[in-house]
Design a protein around this motif. Structure first.
Motif, PDB file in Angstrom:
ATOM      1  N   ASP A  28     -36.087 -16.255   9.255  1.00 33.71           N
ATOM      2  CA  ASP A  28     -35.539 -16.787  10.499  1.00 33.71           C
ATOM      3  C   ASP A  28     -36.628 -16.861  11.567  1.00 33.71           C
ATOM      4  N   PHE A  29     -37.435 -15.818  11.675  1.00 33.36           N
ATOM      5  CA  PHE A  29     -38.523 -15.791  12.655  1.00 33.36           C
ATOM      6  C   PHE A  29     -39.533 -16.909  12.394  1.00 33.36           C
ATOM      7  N   VAL A  30     -39.917 -17.075  11.141  1.00 31.46           N
ATOM      8  CA  VAL A  30     -40.898 -18.113  10.782  1.00 31.46           C
ATOM      9  C   VAL A  30     -40.331 -19.511  11.047  1.00 31.46           C
ATOM     10  N   LEU A  31     -39.068 -19.720  10.678  1.00 30.00           N
ATOM     11  CA  LEU A  31     -38.442 -21.027  10.912  1.00 30.00           C
ATOM     12  C   LEU A  31     -38.314 -21.322  12.405  1.00 30.00           C
ATOM     13  N   ARG A  32     -38.044 -20.293  13.207  1.00 29.37           N
ATOM     14  CA  ARG A  32     -37.985 -20.486  14.660  1.00 29.37           C
ATOM     15  C   ARG A  32     -39.345 -20.895  15.219  1.00 29.37           C
ATOM     16  N   LEU A  33     -40.403 -20.290  14.701  1.00 34.02           N
ATOM     17  CA  LEU A  33     -41.748 -20.687  15.135  1.00 34.02           C
ATOM     18  C   LEU A  33     -42.046 -22.142  14.772  1.00 34.02           C
ATOM     19  N   MET A 168     -34.787 -30.463  14.058  1.00 34.15           N
ATOM     20  CA  MET A 168     -33.343 -30.464  13.787  1.00 34.15           C
ATOM     21  C   MET A 168     -33.050 -29.868  12.408  1.00 34.15           C
ATOM     22  N   ALA A 169     -33.811 -30.280  11.412  1.00 34.53           N
ATOM     23  CA  ALA A 169     -33.598 -29.755  10.058  1.00 34.53           C
ATOM     24  C   ALA A 169     -33.846 -28.247  10.017  1.00 34.53           C
ATOM     25  N   LEU A 170     -34.858 -27.793  10.736  1.00 42.35           N
ATOM     26  CA  LEU A 170     -35.140 -26.360  10.765  1.00 42.35           C
ATOM     27  C   LEU A 170     -34.038 -25.586  11.486  1.00 42.35           C
ATOM     28  N   LEU A 171     -33.489 -26.156  12.550  1.00 37.32           N
ATOM     29  CA  LEU A 171     -32.378 -25.500  13.235  1.00 37.32           C
ATOM     30  C   LEU A 171     -31.152 -25.396  12.326  1.00 37.32           C
ATOM     31  N   ILE A 172     -30.912 -26.413  11.521  1.00 37.41           N
ATOM     32  CA  ILE A 172     -29.802 -26.344  10.561  1.00 37.41           C
ATOM     33  C   ILE A 172     -30.038 -25.207   9.570  1.00 37.41           C
ATOM     34  N   LEU A 173     -31.266 -25.082   9.076  1.00 39.77           N
ATOM     35  CA  LEU A 173     -31.589 -23.980   8.157  1.00 39.77           C
ATOM     36  C   LEU A 173     -31.436 -22.625   8.831  1.00 39.77           C
ATOM     37  N   ILE A 174     -31.835 -22.538  10.098  1.00 37.22           N
ATOM     38  CA  ILE A 174     -31.714 -21.278  10.838  1.00 37.22           C
ATOM     39  C   ILE A 174     -30.244 -20.883  10.978  1.00 37.22           C
ATOM     40  N   ILE A 175     -29.400 -21.844  11.311  1.00 38.82           N
ATOM     41  CA  ILE A 175     -27.967 -21.558  11.449  1.00 38.82           C
ATOM     42  C   ILE A 175     -27.382 -21.115  10.109  1.00 38.82           C
ATOM     43  N   MET A 176     -27.788 -21.770   9.038  1.00 38.32           N
ATOM     44  CA  MET A 176     -27.301 -21.382   7.715  1.00 38.32           C
ATOM     45  C   MET A 176     -27.774 -19.974   7.348  1.00 38.32           C
ATOM     46  N   LEU A 177     -29.024 -19.650   7.674  1.00 34.76           N
ATOM     47  CA  LEU A 177     -29.534 -18.310   7.387  1.00 34.76           C
ATOM     48  C   LEU A 177     -28.776 -17.242   8.168  1.00 34.76           C
ATOM     49  N   CYS A 178     -28.488 -17.525   9.425  1.00 41.38           N
ATOM     50  CA  CYS A 178     -27.704 -16.568  10.221  1.00 41.38           C
ATOM     51  C   CYS A 178     -26.321 -16.378   9.616  1.00 41.38           C
ATOM     52  N   GLY A 179     -25.727 -17.452   9.139  1.00 41.52           N
ATOM     53  CA  GLY A 179     -24.436 -17.344   8.472  1.00 41.52           C
ATOM     54  C   GLY A 179     -24.500 -16.507   7.221  1.00 41.52           C
TER      55      GLY A 179
END
Length: 185
Positions: A28-33, A168-179
């Protein structure tokens, strides 16, 4: 005797969950960066885009700038807001690496991540419509494609869109990871 066996079994089951949640938090941290880099790069690329062409002489010039079109101005502002949010959310992401069982802060991040995804999607969609018109024009409305004349301008705004769509694609992955991290609890 059985109570002790149950405790040992529970301890063994919680360790893999802890490790997986920690791994999810690091990802999640890496994807946010990476999403921050995409959003900030898009805002900078679009915000610094302009091109001037001489017409018949040096006195008469045609100029194309991003702020001539409100959709592109909205795009720059939205990407700047999303990049600020992503850099601020890194602190909570670090908190999740340290305390991978935290739930309330993850729920808060999912809420704000979804709002930022909606903002980024709206701005990128509006900008994509303008970029399409710049490349193709519209014969029915008698709008001419400007990309034959303003080639550098069009290349930069198109590249800026790519960075935003990656964000946008990374934010979708981040939301899925949080889920996933929330469901593993």
């Amino acid at each position: 005797m059985k109570a002790g066996a149950v405790e040992i079994g529970e301890a063994k089951n919680s360790t893999p969950t802890y490790g997986v949640n920690k791994g999810i938090s690091i990802l999640d941290f890496v994807l946010r960066l990476l999403a921050f880099a995409g959003a900030l790069g898009s805002a900078i690329a679009m915000g610094t885009t302009n091109e001037t062409l001489p017409f018949f002489s040096q006195l008469i010039r045609f100029r194309a700038e991003y702020d001539d079109l409100p959709s592109l101005t909205f795009f720059v502002a939205a990407n700047a807001v999303v990049s600020r949010y992503l850099i601020l959310s890194l602190s909570l992401s670090i908190f999740h690496i340290v305390r991978s069982r935290a739930q309330k802060s993850r729920i808060l991040l999912v809420f704000f991540d979804t709002a930022m995804l909606a903002l980024l999607t709206g701005s990128a969609s509006a900008a994509a419509a303008i970029v399409y018109l710049a490349h193709k024009g519209n014969a029915k409305a008698k709008w001419f494609a400007i990309c034959q004349q303003f080639n550098s301008f069009c290349q930069r705004i198109s590249g800026s869109l790519i960075g935003s769509f990656v964000g946008m694609a990374l934010l979708i992955l981040i939301i899925m990871l949080c889920g996933v991290a929330l469901s593993r609890r």
